[in-house]
Scaffold this motif. Structure first.
Motif, short mmCIF file in Angstrom:
data_model
loop_
_atom_site.label_atom_id
_atom_site.label_comp_id
_atom_site.label_asym_id
_atom_site.label_seq_id
_atom_site.Cartn_x
_atom_site.Cartn_y
_atom_site.Cartn_z
N LYS A 1 2.29 5.94 7.47
CA LYS A 1 3.10 4.89 8.39
C LYS A 1 4.52 5.09 8.53
O LYS A 1 5.28 6.01 7.81
CB LYS A 1 2.89 3.67 7.40
CG LYS A 1 1.40 3.28 7.18
CD LYS A 1 1.39 1.77 6.61
CE LYS A 1 0.06 1.42 6.85
NZ LYS A 1 -0.19 0.08 6.04
N ALA B 1 2.20 5.44 -2.85
CA ALA B 1 2.59 6.93 -2.91
C ALA B 1 3.74 7.26 -3.96
O ALA B 1 3.70 8.36 -4.38
CB ALA B 1 3.30 7.26 -1.44
N GLU C 1 -5.86 12.63 1.36
CA GLU C 1 -6.21 12.56 -0.15
C GLU C 1 -5.52 11.19 -0.58
O GLU C 1 -4.16 10.85 -0.35
CB GLU C 1 -5.76 13.65 -1.13
CG GLU C 1 -4.30 14.10 -1.20
CD GLU C 1 -3.89 15.02 -2.35
OE1 GLU C 1 -4.66 15.01 -3.26
OE2 GLU C 1 -2.75 15.60 -2.04
N ILE D 1 7.39 4.83 5.85
CA ILE D 1 7.14 6.12 4.86
C ILE D 1 7.67 7.37 5.29
O ILE D 1 8.39 8.08 4.72
CB ILE D 1 5.56 6.19 4.58
CG1 ILE D 1 5.28 5.24 3.48
CG2 ILE D 1 5.65 7.54 3.79
CD1 ILE D 1 5.48 5.33 2.08
N THR E 1 1.49 7.85 -7.09
CA THR E 1 0.71 9.02 -7.10
C THR E 1 1.43 10.21 -7.28
O THR E 1 1.23 11.30 -8.18
CB THR E 1 -0.47 9.47 -5.84
OG1 THR E 1 0.50 9.08 -4.70
CG2 THR E 1 -1.41 8.48 -5.80
N PHE F 1 -8.26 2.86 1.08
CA PHE F 1 -7.76 1.78 1.62
C PHE F 1 -8.27 1.38 3.20
O PHE F 1 -7.75 0.71 3.79
CB PHE F 1 -6.21 2.16 1.80
CG PHE F 1 -5.67 2.40 0.45
CD1 PHE F 1 -5.43 1.29 -0.40
CD2 PHE F 1 -5.21 3.57 -0.07
CE1 PHE F 1 -4.68 1.55 -1.89
CE2 PHE F 1 -4.59 4.01 -1.18
CZ PHE F 1 -4.43 2.86 -1.95
N LEU F 2 -9.39 2.32 3.81
CA LEU F 2 -9.58 2.26 4.85
C LEU F 2 -10.87 1.65 5.07
O LEU F 2 -11.87 1.73 4.25
CB LEU F 2 -9.41 3.62 5.80
CG LEU F 2 -8.01 4.24 5.74
CD1 LEU F 2 -8.37 5.48 6.78
CD2 LEU F 2 -6.97 3.47 6.41
N ILE G 1 0.96 -1.25 -0.05
CA ILE G 1 -0.30 -0.11 -0.07
C ILE G 1 0.99 1.39 -0.04
O ILE G 1 0.60 2.04 -0.78
CB ILE G 1 -1.06 -0.08 1.12
CG1 ILE G 1 -2.03 -1.08 1.26
CG2 ILE G 1 -1.69 1.29 1.28
CD1 ILE G 1 -2.96 -0.98 0.25
N ARG H 1 1.57 12.91 -10.64
CA ARG H 1 1.38 14.31 -10.36
C ARG H 1 2.60 15.00 -11.45
O ARG H 1 2.66 16.22 -11.64
CB ARG H 1 1.85 14.78 -9.11
CG ARG H 1 0.37 14.85 -8.36
CD ARG H 1 0.54 15.34 -6.92
NE ARG H 1 1.59 14.89 -6.04
CZ ARG H 1 1.43 14.03 -5.15
NH1 ARG H 1 0.39 13.30 -5.11
NH2 ARG H 1 2.53 13.57 -4.30
N THR I 1 2.31 6.88 11.90
CA THR I 1 1.12 6.42 12.68
C THR I 1 0.55 5.58 11.71
O THR I 1 0.51 5.34 10.63
CB THR I 1 0.10 7.47 12.91
OG1 THR I 1 0.72 8.31 13.75
CG2 THR I 1 -1.23 7.01 13.60
N ASP I 2 -0.21 4.56 12.45
CA ASP I 2 -1.21 3.50 11.57
C ASP I 2 -2.51 3.83 11.59
O ASP I 2 -2.82 3.50 13.01
CB ASP I 2 -0.54 1.95 11.63
CG ASP I 2 -1.32 1.02 10.69
OD1 ASP I 2 -2.50 1.49 10.10
OD2 ASP I 2 -0.73 0.02 10.56
#
Ligand SMILES: C[S@@+](CC[C@H](N)C(=O)[O-])C[C@H]1O[C@@H](n2cnc3c(N)ncnc32)[C@H](O)[C@@H]1O
Length: 277
Positions: A105, A11, A163, A108, A14, A168-169, A7, A18, A135-136
């Motif tokens: 996370k 990042a 964004e 990352i 994306t 994913f949640l 997951i 961009r 943080t998760d």
């Protein structure tokens, strides 16, 4: 391709998106994250799911870039808090007075912090005030995160951005996040959020996206292909919906010269701007 994508690796995807049309996204730094593995994923994805995603992500970045920079210029926000920030480059695109809090996370944020410091020390990025918090959102994190954010933000005005994350949640984790937003923000503060509405579930490109994810992406602990109805945003306690645009409206605003896209091939995300009452 043999390896599955994690997951957090989305990042890289994306940011590469961009970088595809800087004149639209306004993100002149996104290309700093480009790499070969991501390019292969993007080529595979464009062939099997949708070829419009790079353009749509440029529109998404532009929407929030314009909103945040306008509010910052009007002195309405002092702190930008990016939840699931990935490799977003807003701190460098926006003014140096803005305080930035980037939450993702732990792996990352550690990787990003190190790479940003390298890019700043060799002059490729300007200096900015950025605080990184690992943080998760699937775990029990609220109390610690609230105190970490409050220690930086104090009672300054803020814009919270989420964004490319809610898909994913699951719904419970999403509600917990919005409750947390309500606790850390004051009246007049803003939240920018992105999600798919349930209408996308009937679109051919979304069905292909789900198959792609099931085959090639390693799921989160509590993974859901979450879609969110507009009514969710109308009913968030303590917030009023100020603005709502989908990708077709953004394309008409920022890229009216382009040929119209076939709706069945478009993963149409919706952008929401909420204001704390
Ligand atoms: C598609 S990327 C989007 C990144 C960035 N917001 C952007 O628009 O480019 C999704 C991000 O959400 C983060 N994420 C996903 N699930 C998460 C979780 N349970 N806790 C914290 N971060 C999460 C990932 O690590 C990743 O950086």
């Amino acid at each position: 391709m043999s390896n599955r994508i994690e997951i957090h690796e989305t990042a890289f995807v994306t940011s590469t998106y961009r970088a595809s049309e800087e004149n639209i996204s306004k993100d002149i730094y996104a290309k700093l994250w480009n790499n070969k593995k991501t390019d292969q994923w993007i080529a595979d994805y464009a062939e099997t799911v949708s070829r419009h995603d790079p353009f749509l992500h440029c529109l998404r970045n532009r929407y929030f870039y314009d909103k945040i920079s306008e509010l910052a210029k009007q002195n309405q926000i002092e702190v930008l808090i990016n939840f699931g920030s990935g490799f977003s480059m807003y701190p460098f695109l926006l003014g140096e007075d803005l305080i930035n809090i980037e939450i993702d996370k732990p792996d990352i944020v550690q990787y990003k912090k190190k790479r940003i410091q390298e890019l700043q020390s060799n002059g490729q990025l300007p200096s900015r005030e950025i605080h990184y918090i690992g943080t998760d959102f699937n775990k029990d994190y609220e109390e610690k995160l609230i105190s970490e954010i409050n220690a930086i933000k104090k009672d300054k005005t803020s814009f919270i951005l989420i964004e490319g994350v809610l898909f994913f949640l699951n719904r419970d984790d999403t509600k917990r996040l919005f409750q947390l937003f309500g606790k850390i923000q004051n009246s007049g503060d803003y939240v920018g959020s992105v999600s798919y509405t349930e209408a996308i579930e009937e679109v051919s490109a979304f069905k292909k996206l789900i198959s792609f994810f099931e085959e090639k992406v390693v799921p989160n602990e509590r993974f859901e292909y979450q879609t969110i109805s507009n009514s969710f945003y109308h009913n968030i306690e303590g917030y009023r919906l100020e603005d709502h645009m989908d990708c077709f409206e953004l394309a008409a605003k920022y890229a009216s010269h382009k040929k119209q896209m076939d709706r069945e091939e478009v993963l149409d995300e919706n952008m929401y701007l909420l204001k704390k009452q």
